[in-house]
Design a protein around this motif. Structure first.
Motif, short mmCIF file in Angstrom:
data_model
loop_
_atom_site.label_atom_id
_atom_site.label_comp_id
_atom_site.label_asym_id
_atom_site.label_seq_id
_atom_site.Cartn_x
_atom_site.Cartn_y
_atom_site.Cartn_z
N UNK A 24 -53.35 5.73 68.64
CA UNK A 24 -53.46 5.22 67.49
C UNK A 24 -52.23 4.09 66.54
N UNK A 25 -51.67 3.54 66.37
CA UNK A 25 -50.86 3.33 65.77
C UNK A 25 -50.47 3.30 64.18
N UNK A 26 -49.50 3.16 63.46
CA UNK A 26 -49.16 3.82 62.71
C UNK A 26 -50.66 2.99 61.01
N UNK A 27 -51.24 2.09 61.07
CA UNK A 27 -51.70 1.32 60.54
C UNK A 27 -53.20 2.04 60.53
N UNK A 28 -53.47 2.28 61.50
CA UNK A 28 -54.49 2.73 62.30
C UNK A 28 -54.47 3.94 61.63
N UNK A 29 -53.63 5.25 61.22
CA UNK A 29 -53.46 6.31 61.01
C UNK A 29 -53.47 6.51 59.97
N UNK A 30 -53.82 5.56 58.84
CA UNK A 30 -53.26 5.50 57.52
C UNK A 30 -55.50 5.28 56.80
N UNK A 31 -56.16 4.31 57.80
CA UNK A 31 -56.86 4.12 58.15
C UNK A 31 -58.32 5.69 57.35
N UNK A 32 -59.51 5.37 56.97
CA UNK A 32 -60.74 5.99 57.09
C UNK A 32 -60.85 7.41 58.00
N UNK A 33 -60.06 6.71 59.46
CA UNK A 33 -60.76 7.56 60.60
C UNK A 33 -59.69 8.04 61.38
N UNK A 34 -58.19 8.74 60.26
CA UNK A 34 -57.18 9.06 60.55
C UNK A 34 -57.79 10.70 61.09
N UNK A 35 -58.55 11.51 60.85
CA UNK A 35 -59.04 12.74 60.97
C UNK A 35 -59.38 13.34 62.26
N UNK A 36 -59.87 11.93 62.49
CA UNK A 36 -60.06 12.01 64.37
C UNK A 36 -59.67 11.49 65.31
N UNK A 37 -58.48 10.90 64.96
CA UNK A 37 -57.61 10.56 65.70
C UNK A 37 -56.62 12.05 66.77
N UNK A 38 -56.57 11.88 68.12
CA UNK A 38 -55.76 13.11 68.23
C UNK A 38 -54.21 12.62 68.17
N UNK A 39 -53.74 11.59 68.74
CA UNK A 39 -52.47 11.48 67.93
C UNK A 39 -52.10 10.07 67.72
N UNK A 40 -51.35 10.13 65.99
CA UNK A 40 -51.01 8.90 65.29
C UNK A 40 -49.19 8.65 65.33
N UNK A 41 -49.06 7.38 65.75
CA UNK A 41 -47.61 7.32 66.12
C UNK A 41 -47.41 6.51 64.75
N UNK A 42 -46.00 6.67 64.41
CA UNK A 42 -45.73 6.41 63.15
C UNK A 42 -44.86 4.67 63.42
N UNK A 43 -44.27 4.86 64.00
CA UNK A 43 -44.32 3.03 64.01
C UNK A 43 -44.61 2.02 65.51
N UNK A 44 -44.71 1.05 65.00
CA UNK A 44 -45.21 -0.01 65.82
C UNK A 44 -44.76 0.13 67.54
N UNK A 45 -43.83 0.59 68.08
CA UNK A 45 -42.83 0.31 68.92
C UNK A 45 -43.24 1.64 69.67
N UNK A 46 -43.36 2.85 68.89
CA UNK A 46 -44.17 3.82 69.84
C UNK A 46 -43.44 4.62 70.97
N UNK A 47 -41.63 4.86 70.09
CA UNK A 47 -40.79 5.27 70.65
C UNK A 47 -40.28 4.51 72.16
N UNK A 48 -40.65 2.95 72.65
CA UNK A 48 -40.82 1.86 73.27
C UNK A 48 -40.03 0.47 73.23
N UNK A 49 -39.36 0.69 73.70
CA UNK A 49 -38.03 -0.35 73.49
C UNK A 49 -38.73 -1.98 73.64
N UNK A 50 -40.00 -2.32 73.88
CA UNK A 50 -40.85 -3.04 73.47
C UNK A 50 -42.35 -3.44 73.28
#
Length: 337
Positions: A24-50
Motif C-alpha cells: 500500500x501507499x503512505x495514506x493507507x499505511x497510516x490507516x486503521x489496518x496498517x498492521x495487516x499490510x505486508x509493505x507500506x511505501x512511504x511516498x506515492x512514487x514508490x521509488x519510481x519515476x512516474x
C-alpha cells in the motif's frame, strides 16, 4: 464445481488460499489496518519515476511477497489472473511480462478483485490449473489522471467523491488444504440506475451490490446472519446506507454484519472524502485484515462483495449513465494440510 441457483458457483472440489499479500501507499499505511499490510511505501512514487511505474511496483511487490509467504517459485504457477483500472490493463500486463507466467487479463473496474478470485478458484476447482495467482492494483494518481483530473490540476471535489486506494493485493490458490477456503462465488449482473455523476460512484454501485447479495442469499438458501461479515468493496459513506435500505425493502437486514472496505481502510478524519475506492480497496482489506481474521478464528465465514463502476472517460463525456457490477466470494475458515 457446480452451479447453485441462478448465479452462484459452489466449489465441490475444494479450493484454498495458500497465501496472500498486500502493498500500500503512505495514506493507507497510516490507516486503521496498517498492521495487516505486508509493505507500506512511504511516498506515492514508490521509488519510481512516474505514477504508472509506481502502480506496477505495487503489484510486483504484492505478488513477490505472496510467493515468498507460500514458499513457491513463480515458475511453479500455472496461471496469473490480474487486473487494474488503467487502459488495456497495462499494470497487470507489464507485471506478467516480467513474471513469465501464462496470464489472463481481467477487468471489472473495482470489482476485479473478486472477479479474479472467483475465476481463479473455478479453474482450480475444475482441474484446469493446479496453482493460480490472482492480483489487482490501483493508484490514486494514475486513476485521477485517467478518470478525472491529474492531481497537479488541483480540482475541487464534492463530499460524495471517493479516494482511490493506492495499493495491490495478491493471493495464491490451489487445492492443497490451508487455513482459508474459497467456498463459493456469485457472479453479478450489470445494473444501471441511470446515474451520471462520476463523483458519486457509491450511489451508482449500490444497486449492483444489492442485486448480488440478494441473489447470493437466495441461491445458497442463506440469511445475512449465516455470515460473520458481509463486506462490500467501495460503496463508501454514500453508497453504504443506500445498499442497506435496498436490502431492507426485501426483508434483509444486514446492518449487524455489514461493513464496507472503503470505510475500513481509512480513519474517518483522513482526507479521503466519502471513503476509499479502486481495485485495491477490497483487495488490500480482504487479503490483509479479513484473511488474518479468518486465520485467527475471529471469522468463520465471510462474504466479500467487490463493487465496480463500469464507466470510462469517453462514456462520461458522451453523457452516458454509469452501470455497476458486483461479484461476491465466500471465504471460510479452512484446515491446515
Amino acid at each position: 464445481m457446480t452451479k447453485t441457483g441462478k448465479q452462484t458457483w459452489s466449489f465441490e472440489n475444494p479450493v484454498y488460499i495458500q497465501a496472500s499479500a498486500t502493498s500500500v501507499g503512505p495514506l493507507e499505511g497510516k490507516g486503521p489496518l496498517k498492521d495487516h499490510f505486508d509493505r507500506i511505501f512511504d511516498e506515492l512514487h514508490c521509488g519510481e519515476d512516474n505514477w504508472e511505474l509506481a502502480e506496477r511496483a505495487l503489484m510486483m511487490e504484492s505478488v513477490h511477497a505472496c510467493l515468498q509467504k507460500a514458499g513457491v517459485d513463480e515458475s511453479a504457477i500455472d496461471l496469473f489472473l490480474a487486473g487494474d483500472l488503467l487502459n488495456q490493463n497495462v499494470t497487470g500486463n507489464y507485471v506478467a511480462r516480467q513474471l513469465g507466467i501464462p496470464m489472463l487479463g481481467m477487468f471489472g473496474a473495482c470489482s476485479t478483485s473478486m472477479e479474479t478470485l472467483a475465476t481463479g478458484a473455478a479453474l482450480v476447482s475444475g482441474g484446469f490449473v493446479k496453482q493460480a495467482m490472482v492480483a489487482v492494483s490501483s493508484h490514486n494518481a494514475t486513476a485521477e489522471r485517467q478518470f478525472r483530473y491529474p492531481t497537479e490540476y488541483g480540482g475541487q471535489k464534492p463530499k460524495t467523491a471517493t479516494y482511490t486506494v493506492t495499493g495491490s493485493g495478491s493471493a495464491l490458490l490451489s487445492s492443497t488444504p490451508s487455513a482459508v477456503k474459497v467456498e463459493a462465488a456469485t457472479i453479478g449482473k450489470v445494473m444501471d440506475y441511470k446515474l451520471k455523476d462520476p463523483f458519486d460512484l457509491g450511489s451508482a454501485m449500490a444497486p449492483a451490490a444489492w442485486s448480488t447479495i440478494k441473489t447470493h442469499l437466495e441461491d445458497m438458501g442463506r440469511v445475512p446472519e449465516d455470515y460473520d461479515l458481509i463486506a462490500t468493496g467501495d460503496l463508501s459513506a454514500v453508497g453504504t446506507p443506500i445498499l442497506r435500505d435496498l436490502l431492507k425493502q426485501d426483508g434483509l437486514d444486514v446492518s449487524e454484519v455489514h461493513d464496507d472496505c472503503g470505510l475500513m481502510v481509512y480513519h474517518s478524519d483522513q482526507p479521503v472524502f466519502s471513503g476509499g475506492s479502486g481495485c485495491a480497496c477490497s483487495a488490500v482489506v480482504t487479503y490483509g485484515k479479513l484473511i488474518d481474521e479468518l486465520k485467527n478464528g475471529t471469522y468463520k465465514r465471510i462474504l466479500v462483495v467487490a463493487t465496480g463502476a463500469l464507466m470510462s472517460p469517453t462514456m462520461i463525456q458522451q453523457k452516458e449513465t454509469i452501470p455497476g457490477i458486483a461479484h461476491a466470494v465466500v471465504l471460510a475458515k479452512g484446515e491446515e494440510s
